[in-house]
Design a protein around this motif. Structure first.
Motif, PDB file in Angstrom:
ATOM      1  N   GLY A   1      39.867  26.434  40.823  1.00 39.34           N
ATOM      2  CA  GLY A   1      38.990  25.327  41.149  1.00 39.34           C
ATOM      3  C   GLY A   1      39.716  24.021  41.366  1.00 39.34           C
ATOM      4  O   GLY A   1      40.733  23.749  40.762  1.00 39.34           O
ATOM      5  N   LYS A   2      39.170  23.196  42.230  1.00 41.50           N
ATOM      6  CA  LYS A   2      39.786  21.911  42.542  1.00 41.50           C
ATOM      7  C   LYS A   2      39.684  20.930  41.387  1.00 41.50           C
ATOM      8  O   LYS A   2      40.443  19.976  41.291  1.00 41.50           O
ATOM      9  CB  LYS A   2      39.116  21.317  43.786  1.00 41.50           C
TER      10      LYS A   2
ATOM     11  N   CYS B   1      48.471  50.634  44.700  1.00 41.74           N
ATOM     12  CA  CYS B   1      47.619  51.633  45.355  1.00 41.74           C
ATOM     13  C   CYS B   1      46.154  51.447  44.965  1.00 41.74           C
ATOM     14  O   CYS B   1      45.585  52.257  44.222  1.00 41.74           O
ATOM     15  CB  CYS B   1      48.081  53.041  45.001  1.00 41.74           C
ATOM     16  N   PRO B   2      45.493  50.379  45.428  1.00 39.92           N
ATOM     17  CA  PRO B   2      44.076  50.202  45.100  1.00 39.92           C
ATOM     18  C   PRO B   2      43.223  51.325  45.684  1.00 39.92           C
ATOM     19  O   PRO B   2      43.444  51.763  46.824  1.00 39.92           O
ATOM     20  CB  PRO B   2      43.736  48.851  45.737  1.00 39.92           C
ATOM     21  N   LYS B   3      42.270  51.809  44.908  1.00 37.99           N
ATOM     22  CA  LYS B   3      41.430  52.919  45.353  1.00 37.99           C
ATOM     23  C   LYS B   3      40.336  52.471  46.311  1.00 37.99           C
ATOM     24  O   LYS B   3      39.814  53.277  47.085  1.00 37.99           O
ATOM     25  CB  LYS B   3      40.810  53.604  44.134  1.00 37.99           C
ATOM     26  N   THR B   4      39.974  51.201  46.240  1.00 41.98           N
ATOM     27  CA  THR B   4      38.935  50.662  47.124  1.00 41.98           C
ATOM     28  C   THR B   4      39.409  49.338  47.716  1.00 41.98           C
ATOM     29  O   THR B   4      40.306  48.683  47.160  1.00 41.98           O
ATOM     30  CB  THR B   4      37.621  50.410  46.345  1.00 41.98           C
ATOM     31  N   PRO B   5      38.848  48.908  48.848  1.00 44.70           N
ATOM     32  CA  PRO B   5      39.233  47.610  49.417  1.00 44.70           C
ATOM     33  C   PRO B   5      38.915  46.483  48.439  1.00 44.70           C
ATOM     34  O   PRO B   5      37.974  46.579  47.642  1.00 44.70           O
ATOM     35  CB  PRO B   5      38.366  47.506  50.678  1.00 44.70           C
ATOM     36  N   ILE B   6      39.707  45.416  48.504  1.00 47.24           N
ATOM     37  CA  ILE B   6      39.497  44.261  47.625  1.00 47.24           C
ATOM     38  C   ILE B   6      39.321  43.016  48.486  1.00 47.24           C
ATOM     39  O   ILE B   6      40.199  42.690  49.296  1.00 47.24           O
ATOM     40  CB  ILE B   6      40.688  44.058  46.668  1.00 47.24           C
ATOM     41  N   HIS B   7      38.223  42.333  48.306  1.00 47.62           N
ATOM     42  CA  HIS B   7      37.970  41.079  49.025  1.00 47.62           C
ATOM     43  C   HIS B   7      37.583  40.040  47.979  1.00 47.62           C
ATOM     44  O   HIS B   7      36.472  40.052  47.455  1.00 47.62           O
ATOM     45  CB  HIS B   7      36.850  41.258  50.056  1.00 47.62           C
ATOM     46  N   ASP B   8      38.502  39.155  47.677  1.00 47.58           N
ATOM     47  CA  ASP B   8      38.282  38.180  46.613  1.00 47.58           C
ATOM     48  C   ASP B   8      38.759  36.802  47.066  1.00 47.58           C
ATOM     49  O   ASP B   8      39.937  36.479  46.980  1.00 47.58           O
ATOM     50  CB  ASP B   8      39.035  38.607  45.353  1.00 47.58           C
ATOM     51  N   PRO B   9      37.844  35.964  47.567  1.00 45.60           N
ATOM     52  CA  PRO B   9      38.218  34.611  48.020  1.00 45.60           C
ATOM     53  C   PRO B   9      38.844  33.773  46.913  1.00 45.60           C
ATOM     54  O   PRO B   9      39.742  32.967  47.171  1.00 45.60           O
ATOM     55  CB  PRO B   9      36.883  34.013  48.479  1.00 45.60           C
ATOM     56  N   LYS B  10      38.377  33.946  45.655  1.00 46.04           N
ATOM     57  CA  LYS B  10      38.913  33.142  44.561  1.00 46.04           C
ATOM     58  C   LYS B  10      40.391  33.437  44.322  1.00 46.04           C
ATOM     59  O   LYS B  10      41.159  32.549  43.947  1.00 46.04           O
ATOM     60  CB  LYS B  10      38.115  33.408  43.273  1.00 46.04           C
ATOM     61  N   ALA B  11      40.800  34.689  44.521  1.00 41.00           N
ATOM     62  CA  ALA B  11      42.196  35.071  44.323  1.00 41.00           C
ATOM     63  C   ALA B  11      42.977  35.046  45.631  1.00 41.00           C
ATOM     64  O   ALA B  11      44.129  35.474  45.665  1.00 41.00           O
ATOM     65  CB  ALA B  11      42.278  36.462  43.705  1.00 41.00           C
ATOM     66  N   HIS B  12      42.348  34.565  46.714  1.00 42.65           N
ATOM     67  CA  HIS B  12      42.990  34.513  48.040  1.00 42.65           C
ATOM     68  C   HIS B  12      43.483  35.904  48.436  1.00 42.65           C
ATOM     69  O   HIS B  12      44.615  36.079  48.892  1.00 42.65           O
ATOM     70  CB  HIS B  12      44.166  33.524  48.041  1.00 42.65           C
ATOM     71  N   LEU B  13      42.607  36.917  48.288  1.00 43.88           N
ATOM     72  CA  LEU B  13      43.034  38.292  48.477  1.00 43.88           C
ATOM     73  C   LEU B  13      42.084  39.059  49.385  1.00 43.88           C
ATOM     74  O   LEU B  13      40.864  39.037  49.205  1.00 43.88           O
ATOM     75  CB  LEU B  13      43.116  38.996  47.112  1.00 43.88           C
ATOM     76  N   ASP B  14      42.672  39.737  50.368  1.00 40.66           N
ATOM     77  CA  ASP B  14      41.924  40.615  51.272  1.00 40.66           C
ATOM     78  C   ASP B  14      42.804  41.841  51.514  1.00 40.66           C
ATOM     79  O   ASP B  14      43.747  41.794  52.300  1.00 40.66           O
ATOM     80  CB  ASP B  14      41.622  39.895  52.583  1.00 40.66           C
ATOM     81  N   MET B  15      42.514  42.946  50.839  1.00 39.42           N
ATOM     82  CA  MET B  15      43.360  44.135  50.887  1.00 39.42           C
ATOM     83  C   MET B  15      42.551  45.373  51.267  1.00 39.42           C
ATOM     84  O   MET B  15      41.409  45.541  50.851  1.00 39.42           O
ATOM     85  CB  MET B  15      44.010  44.399  49.518  1.00 39.42           C
ATOM     86  N   ALA B  16      43.188  46.245  52.053  1.00 40.30           N
ATOM     87  CA  ALA B  16      42.604  47.544  52.342  1.00 40.30           C
ATOM     88  C   ALA B  16      42.901  48.492  51.182  1.00 40.30           C
ATOM     89  O   ALA B  16      43.784  48.235  50.363  1.00 40.30           O
ATOM     90  CB  ALA B  16      43.187  48.101  53.639  1.00 40.30           C
TER      91      ALA B  16
ATOM     92  N   VAL C   1      47.232  40.599  40.956  1.00 44.85           N
ATOM     93  CA  VAL C   1      47.226  40.570  39.490  1.00 44.85           C
ATOM     94  C   VAL C   1      46.201  39.575  38.948  1.00 44.85           C
ATOM     95  O   VAL C   1      45.858  39.620  37.771  1.00 44.85           O
ATOM     96  CB  VAL C   1      48.626  40.247  38.913  1.00 44.85           C
ATOM     97  N   ARG C   2      45.708  38.692  39.813  1.00 45.07           N
ATOM     98  CA  ARG C   2      44.728  37.703  39.351  1.00 45.07           C
ATOM     99  C   ARG C   2      43.297  38.121  39.628  1.00 45.07           C
ATOM    100  O   ARG C   2      42.372  37.653  38.964  1.00 45.07           O
ATOM    101  CB  ARG C   2      44.974  36.347  40.035  1.00 45.07           C
TER     102      ARG C   2
END
Length: 461
Positions: free
Chosen positions: A98-99, A208-223, A238-239
């Motif tokens: 958070g800012k 090796c994530p089992k499902t896609p991860i989309h997390d704006p708070k962690a700045h993460l977009d992974m297949a 890790v966050r």
């Protein structure tokens, strides 16, 4: 090098010995997972590099910041190291979270216990959402915070309100010590940027994530599927919390531990090339803060030598037994509370340097007894007015249901928890919160557990 540090020939000989014997474990925490790699690599990197890396490590003077109200050390020779993954918003870390967060934050919190004989070790994670009592702490501006209950990671923010990691560490140490009864011998902290630099210097880490991860708070977009991550993706992985699994901090702890295992294994493979390893060492040491006793490559090397022989099957990772606080307070969906008596037993085992049976601990923790379900009658056996009311206030603050207060038939020396046989589990929970209390079965009691406050009563844990 003439200064007691191992030279390259010695290091090659030792490395050959390590390849010829069964693989041994390391203390795989935020800093502990690469501790041996860090100091062994620096020792062979040359005198200039050694001096440079040694000077990178920040020292926090904690002794004058900790008051005398600390737990007694019950096991000579064992060591408890408090390890913090620092979520500071200063400098390059400012874009995370958070800012409005201007204080220092702790993202990961664990206690590494090294047995006195150095034949086993336990890494105990403390969920950052643990709802605990936070003692009065120096804020860094000369003012003190008031004692209160909140998430355990707030202690780092309170002490670090002025950006001093020594103050942040001191408040966190006081909070952990007062809630666990374990005396901390050392402190280590590694911030976000240091972690990212370590991963980048190793060319990334495979996850090796089992499902896609989309997390704006962690700045993460992974297949989904296996992939090598570094830079922002490694940090985000890790966050991330709310977009994976059940969204709990417990799931994140598990991912962090697995990630650090992989990081440590990859770092060990690169230790034979000091030139290749230098960026890794530089990133680590620049972001590493320790207490004064550990602030330097030489003391870290000594610590690494103590732990490098611990077998993998004697290195235990566990999390303090806990359950959602919502079971106690229906409106609280954000925190967890430590589960008693299991948490108290765990702390007592480590305090007395006894190896923890993780499977047994997990089995005993499957069916928690929510605190509000425990009805307590409080009797004053001290002979001093008001002691039952004081104890009742403490019990209510922990969530217990106090049914009544009164005076015991006669003064008693020892504080006692008594109950009918059908309330034995409830009595165990209460007794675990009352240090040195005596437990007994009382067939005359019905419907509630009785706490008789004795002359030895010094409050709840």
């Amino acid at each position: 090098m003439g200064d007691g540090r191992p030279g390259r020939a010695h290091r090659r000989k030792q490395h050959a010995k390590q390849r010829s014997r069964p693989r041994r474990g390391r203390i795989l925490a935020w800093t502990g997972g690469v501790l041996a790699v860090l100091v062994l690599g620096a020792a062979g990197a040359g005198f200039w590099a050694y001096r440079q890396l040694d000077g990178n490590i920040t020292s926090a003077d904690l002794e004058h910041r900790l008051d005398g109200n600390r737990p007694e050390k019950l096991s000579s020779g064992s060591k408890n190291i408090l390890v913090v993954g620092s979520d500071s918003r200063a400098g390059a870390n400012g874009k995370y979270g958070g800012k409005d967060l201007n204080t220092m934050q702790s993202d990961t919190l664990m206690v590494v216990h090294l047995a006195a004989n150095r034949k086993w070790a336990t890494v105990m994670s403390l969920p950052r959402d643990s709802y605990v009592r936070i003692p009065s702490c120096e804020r860094g501006d000369g003012k003190k915070s008031a004692p209160h209950s909140f998430k355990i990671n707030e202690s780092f923010a309170i002490g670090g309100s002025k950006g001093d990691i020594g103050d942040a560490a001191a408040c966190t140490i006081k909070t952990v010590e007062q809630n666990t009864g374990l005396r901390m011998d050392h402190f280590m902290s590694l911030d976000f940027q240091g972690f990212k630099g370590m991963v980048n210097a190793l060319g990334g880490i495979e996850v090796c994530p089992k499902t896609p991860i989309h997390d704006p708070k962690a700045h993460l977009d992974m297949a989904a599927g296996c992939q090598t991550v570094k830079d922002e993706k490694a940090l985000g992985y890790v966050r991330t919390r709310y977009s994976v699994g059940d969204g709990s901090d417990l799931g994140r702890i598990s991912r962090q531990q697995e990630f650090m295992r992989a990081l440590a294994e990859k770092a060990k493979k690169k230790v034979t090339s000091p030139d290749e390893l230098y960026d890794f060492l530089d990133s680590t040491t620049k972001s590493l803060t320790t207490d004064k006793a550990l602030a330097g490559l030489k003391p870290l090397y000594g610590l690494a030598n103590e732990v490098k022989g611990i077998p993998k099957d004697r290195l235990t990772f566990l999390t303090v037994p806990n359950y959602p606080r919502q079971a106690d307070i229906p409106t609280d969906r954000a925190n967890v509370v430590w589960q008693y008596p299991q948490a108290a037993r765990l702390f007592d085992q480590l305090a007395h340097d006894k190896e923890v049976d993780k499977k047994r601990l997990e089995a005993e923790s499957r069916d928690p007894v929510p605190t509000p379900s425990i009805r307590v009658r409080v009797l004053n056996g001290t002979g001093k007015a008001g002691r039952a009311a004081d104890a009742a206030k403490e019990l209510r603050a922990l969530g217990f249901t106090v049914t009544s207060t009164g005076n015991a038939p006669a003064p008693v020396k020892k504080t006692t928890v008594s109950c009918p046989e059908d309330l034995r589990r409830s009595a165990e929970v209460l007794a675990s919160r009352v240090p040195d209390s005596v437990s007994r079965t009382d067939t005359r009691a019905s419907g509630s557990v009785t706490l008789t406050v004795g002359q030895d009563y010094e409050g709840l844990r």
